[in-house]
Design a protein around this motif. Structure first.
Motif, PDB file in Angstrom:
ATOM      1  N   ASP A   1      -9.186   9.644  -0.390  1.00 34.08           N
ATOM      2  CA  ASP A   1     -10.591   9.238  -0.340  1.00 34.08           C
ATOM      3  C   ASP A   1     -10.634   7.718  -0.263  1.00 34.08           C
ATOM      4  O   ASP A   1     -10.428   7.026  -1.259  1.00 34.08           O
ATOM      5  N   GLN A   2     -10.857   7.196   0.937  1.00 31.74           N
ATOM      6  CA  GLN A   2     -10.918   5.755   1.146  1.00 31.74           C
ATOM      7  C   GLN A   2     -12.195   5.425   1.884  1.00 31.74           C
ATOM      8  O   GLN A   2     -12.572   6.112   2.829  1.00 31.74           O
ATOM      9  N   GLU A   3     -12.842   4.378   1.433  1.00 32.36           N
ATOM     10  CA  GLU A   3     -14.004   3.923   2.182  1.00 32.36           C
ATOM     11  C   GLU A   3     -13.555   2.872   3.186  1.00 32.36           C
ATOM     12  O   GLU A   3     -12.653   2.078   2.923  1.00 32.36           O
TER      13      GLU A   3
ATOM     14  N   VAL B   1       0.854  -1.188   0.000  1.00 30.00           N
ATOM     15  CA  VAL B   1       0.000   0.000   0.000  1.00 30.00           C
ATOM     16  C   VAL B   1       0.891   1.240   0.000  1.00 30.00           C
ATOM     17  O   VAL B   1       1.757   1.363   0.860  1.00 30.00           O
ATOM     18  N   GLN B   2       0.680   2.141  -0.956  1.00 35.92           N
ATOM     19  CA  GLN B   2       1.515   3.333  -1.026  1.00 35.92           C
ATOM     20  C   GLN B   2       0.979   4.465  -0.149  1.00 35.92           C
ATOM     21  O   GLN B   2       1.731   5.085   0.589  1.00 35.92           O
TER      22      GLN B   2
ATOM     23  N   ALA C   1      -5.180  -7.672  -1.671  1.00 34.50           N
ATOM     24  CA  ALA C   1      -4.779  -7.753  -0.265  1.00 34.50           C
ATOM     25  C   ALA C   1      -5.371  -6.589   0.533  1.00 34.50           C
ATOM     26  O   ALA C   1      -5.412  -5.459   0.062  1.00 34.50           O
ATOM     27  N   LEU C   2      -5.831  -6.903   1.728  1.00 28.07           N
ATOM     28  CA  LEU C   2      -6.342  -5.891   2.649  1.00 28.07           C
ATOM     29  C   LEU C   2      -5.404  -5.828   3.840  1.00 28.07           C
ATOM     30  O   LEU C   2      -5.094  -6.852   4.459  1.00 28.07           O
TER      31      LEU C   2
ATOM     32  N   ALA D   1      -6.367  -0.451   4.471  1.00 29.41           N
ATOM     33  CA  ALA D   1      -6.146  -0.105   3.074  1.00 29.41           C
ATOM     34  C   ALA D   1      -6.048  -1.357   2.217  1.00 29.41           C
ATOM     35  O   ALA D   1      -5.616  -2.403   2.685  1.00 29.41           O
ATOM     36  N   MET D   2      -6.428  -1.198   0.956  1.00 34.66           N
ATOM     37  CA  MET D   2      -6.305  -2.271  -0.031  1.00 34.66           C
ATOM     38  C   MET D   2      -5.117  -1.961  -0.931  1.00 34.66           C
ATOM     39  O   MET D   2      -4.798  -0.799  -1.164  1.00 34.66           O
TER      40      MET D   2
END
Length: 171
Positions: free
Chosen positions: A129-131, A30-31, A53-54, A46-47
């Protein structure tokens, strides 16, 4: 008018070492991600870019002394930048993480154990913006414990595999 710090959290020597290892391991998957801070702790979810991958991490407030978070806040951070700053810390330093009321930066202060050296860094925050994904409670058939260095190696190996290289078999 003075701004009231929203988040002020010191990481002790052992916690800083662990934080460095965890961030180093997940930065390859994840960046950019949000560190969601509230009165119960600091969470990251984060994905990876391919949505395979989560990553889900929770640092509980009880792990810190003291821990203060006045309001819920999301700190959007580039993990590669965070890792570069964390590498500047010695393993026996104490890290204090600070963010103001309407933050555009997160402040990291490294203090040596005997207080003879203090280093301070600001990382520019990002609007990510992350759900938030609900992860159902699950009973697993196995629990795996491994050194973070081994987990880091596995994450790097997984990055080398493209989606086209993966095969699934249903039986």
């Amino acid at each position: 008018m003075a701004r009231i710090p929203k988040l002020k959290t010191p990481f002790t020597t052992n916690q800083l070492y662990r934080l460095k290892k965890v961030v180093d391991a997940i930065k390859d998957l994840v960046q950019d991600c949000n560190f969601d801070c509230n009165d119960s702790g600091i969470a990251l979810q984060a994905m990876d870019n391919s949505h395979v991958a989560l990553v889900s991490m929770m640092l509980k407030s009880e792990s810190f002394s003291p821990f203060r978070c006045d309001r819920n806040i999301a700190l959007g951070i580039n993990l590669t930048s965070l890792m570069k700053v964390l590498r500047a810390a010695q393993n026996n330093d104490i890290l204090t993480l600070k963010a103001e009321d309407a933050p555009d930066v997160v402040n990291l202060v490294f203090e040596s154990a005997n207080s003879d050296r203090i280093s301070e860094y600001d990382i520019k925050l990002m609007d990510i913006d992350q759900e938030h994904l609900g992860i159902p409670e699950t009973e697993y058939a196995a629990t795996i414990s491994m050194p973070s260095t081994e987990f880091q190696r596995i994450c790097r190996d997984l990055m080398a595999i493209s989606e086209s290289g993966l095969q699934t078999r249903n039986q």
